[in-house]
Design a protein around this motif. Sequence first.
Motif, PDB file in Angstrom:
ATOM      1  N   ARG A  55       0.818  -1.213   0.000  1.00 43.34           N
ATOM      2  CA  ARG A  55       0.000   0.000   0.000  1.00 43.34           C
ATOM      3  C   ARG A  55       0.853   1.266   0.000  1.00 43.34           C
ATOM      4  N   ALA A  56       1.895   1.288   0.813  1.00 38.40           N
ATOM      5  CA  ALA A  56       2.715   2.500   0.917  1.00 38.40           C
ATOM      6  C   ALA A  56       3.395   2.822  -0.413  1.00 38.40           C
ATOM      7  N   GLU A  57       3.899   1.794  -1.100  1.00 39.80           N
ATOM      8  CA  GLU A  57       4.574   2.028  -2.379  1.00 39.80           C
ATOM      9  C   GLU A  57       3.580   2.500  -3.443  1.00 39.80           C
ATOM     10  N   LEU A  58       2.369   1.941  -3.426  1.00 41.66           N
ATOM     11  CA  LEU A  58       1.336   2.402  -4.351  1.00 41.66           C
ATOM     12  C   LEU A  58       0.940   3.843  -4.069  1.00 41.66           C
ATOM     13  N   GLU A  59       0.884   4.208  -2.794  1.00 42.52           N
ATOM     14  CA  GLU A  59       0.560   5.595  -2.446  1.00 42.52           C
ATOM     15  C   GLU A  59       1.643   6.546  -2.927  1.00 42.52           C
ATOM     16  N   ARG A  60       2.897   6.103  -2.853  1.00 37.86           N
ATOM     17  CA  ARG A  60       3.977   6.947  -3.377  1.00 37.86           C
ATOM     18  C   ARG A  60       3.859   7.100  -4.895  1.00 37.86           C
ATOM     19  N   ALA A  61       3.466   6.038  -5.574  1.00 38.94           N
ATOM     20  CA  ALA A  61       3.268   6.126  -7.026  1.00 38.94           C
ATOM     21  C   ALA A  61       2.142   7.100  -7.356  1.00 38.94           C
ATOM     22  N   ALA A  62       1.039   7.014  -6.609  1.00 38.52           N
ATOM     23  CA  ALA A  62      -0.091   7.908  -6.849  1.00 38.52           C
ATOM     24  C   ALA A  62       0.279   9.359  -6.561  1.00 38.52           C
ATOM     25  N   ALA A  63       1.010   9.579  -5.465  1.00 37.72           N
ATOM     26  CA  ALA A  63       1.413  10.944  -5.114  1.00 37.72           C
ATOM     27  C   ALA A  63       2.331  11.536  -6.177  1.00 37.72           C
ATOM     28  N   ALA A  64       3.222  10.703  -6.737  1.00 36.40           N
ATOM     29  CA  ALA A  64       4.118  11.200  -7.786  1.00 36.40           C
ATOM     30  C   ALA A  64       3.341  11.491  -9.065  1.00 36.40           C
TER      31      ALA A  64
END
Length: 566
Positions: free
Chosen positions: A342-351
């Motif tokens: 989840r955290a890595e996906l959130e970083r992808a979405a934020a970028a």
Amino acid sequence: MIPKIILGKGPQATRRTIGYLFGKGRANEHIDPHLVASWNDFAPDPGRSPHRDPKDAMAQLVAQLDQPMKMLGDKAPKDTVWHCPVRAAPEDPILTDAQWADIARRIVAAAGIAPDGDEEACRWVAVRHADDHIHIAATLVRQDGRRPERGYDQRAVQREARKIEVDYGLRRLKQGDGTGAKRPTSKEHFKAKRLGQDAATRDVLRLRVRRAVAAAADEAEFFALLEATGVIVRLKIGPSGDALGCNFALPGDTNDKGEPVFYAGSTLSPDLSLPKIRKSLATTSSEPATARPGNPWHQATAATERIPHHLTHGDDNVSQGQLVALGATLDLLPVTAPATIRAELERAAAAFERATRSRISADLASTRALRRSVQAIWRDRPHDSDGTGLAMILDAVLTAVAFAVHWHRTHQHAQQEAAAEQALVHLQVVYGQVAEPVLAGLAQRAPSDQIKRRFAHHLQKAVPEHAERILNDAAWDALATVLAEAEAAGHNAATVLDQALGQRTLDDAHSPARALTWRIRRLGERHAPGPRAQAAKAHSTAQRPGIPAHPTAGVPLQQQPPARRR
């Protein structure tokens, strides 16, 4: 190098600004505040006045800066102070006071505050707090009593900063187009730290509002979702009684009076004003949530796979709309994903959030299928026990983001291109974690060598240019498994393989066997056609040799982005 312009209002604005610049800071971060430059090069320096009271030096500096303002009396402007922090990147070399002084003079000249050689320009000072930044403060009345000509000063200052980066060998930032979200101020960062928040309130609100827009089917649900996530909403009501705008706040984030600190949607992000939120919601609000039966993982993947075609063949407005929908997809995926990724996906979405906005207006008409199917995934949590659904959509998202990088590059959207590239890095990490276990499970059920040889023979006939790569691919056993399962479900394996090969070129696929595995898995789960339908389809295909079965097949290589990792 990041310059940022802040305007101060009122007769006490200069005193407040100078008091902050030469004070201890909100977290005692001002270790050695001192002047590095000023309008006349001999202004009093409260930070380096060992033989006088610093408060006296500060009062004298404020008086000198305000002198042109005082001469106007009641005719003084509403905005009285121009404040511009200028910060270097962490990896940049440490600049000397003389170098920062030169940078300050270039910034005030570019902004129209103090043009080169203008002896009647505004009065200003540059204060250094630390190795990596300065603050420039100026009063907004020239010494001849006129207002400075500083139209579009933010853009002018940014252009000068790009030149300074080159001249001083600093990290070179991407040129923006004014569509980026406003960054949290230092004050907001320190406040978040005091409140025990991991991120500034502005960033927390932007994420929650974006997710609510992506998930909601209509305006009522949008506000209900915000309330459910703890966001306080205050509507701006016009004379007609209609809502004209909305502001957002978080519980616990209050001002000195204990009142919630509200942020207008447009200040969180240019696409989060109420009119633009309504435009986005209109894409999904005209049909009930249950209007499209079927597997939403497959529907979302199929819609995502069409994005590269839109980006290479559609007009710019449609392409921009597709990027908005792709960003909404990335906003919602972390909510439905396993906790481990989840955290890595959130970083992808934020970028990728930065890659969803440009000066091109978005046509959202073609995004309905993707937005509705992703909402169905979020709302209904369809069964995906082995992670195949998530792996399939991530595979399609990776390709779409790679095409987004290329699209922004061709349109010279530097910041958006860099944001999409950053998102691609995070997505590659997530895809590996999701896809590998699924592929390993499929490989364990691989059919017999005889069946695999039959599939391999068809591959060599259908795509001789890719056959060797596919057969030597680590995912070949997984591909053979889904072909065998499609055949067991009543499909003709050769026909299904031909359909998968025709959906899109394999030229940019790092792992063509993986790409085909997900395509055939979806095709294999469709209702199998009867023998007569299969014969008719085979006859139709034979009558149209060379015509691709998917709109992106046969796209010239120069229109496609560089190969991405799968």
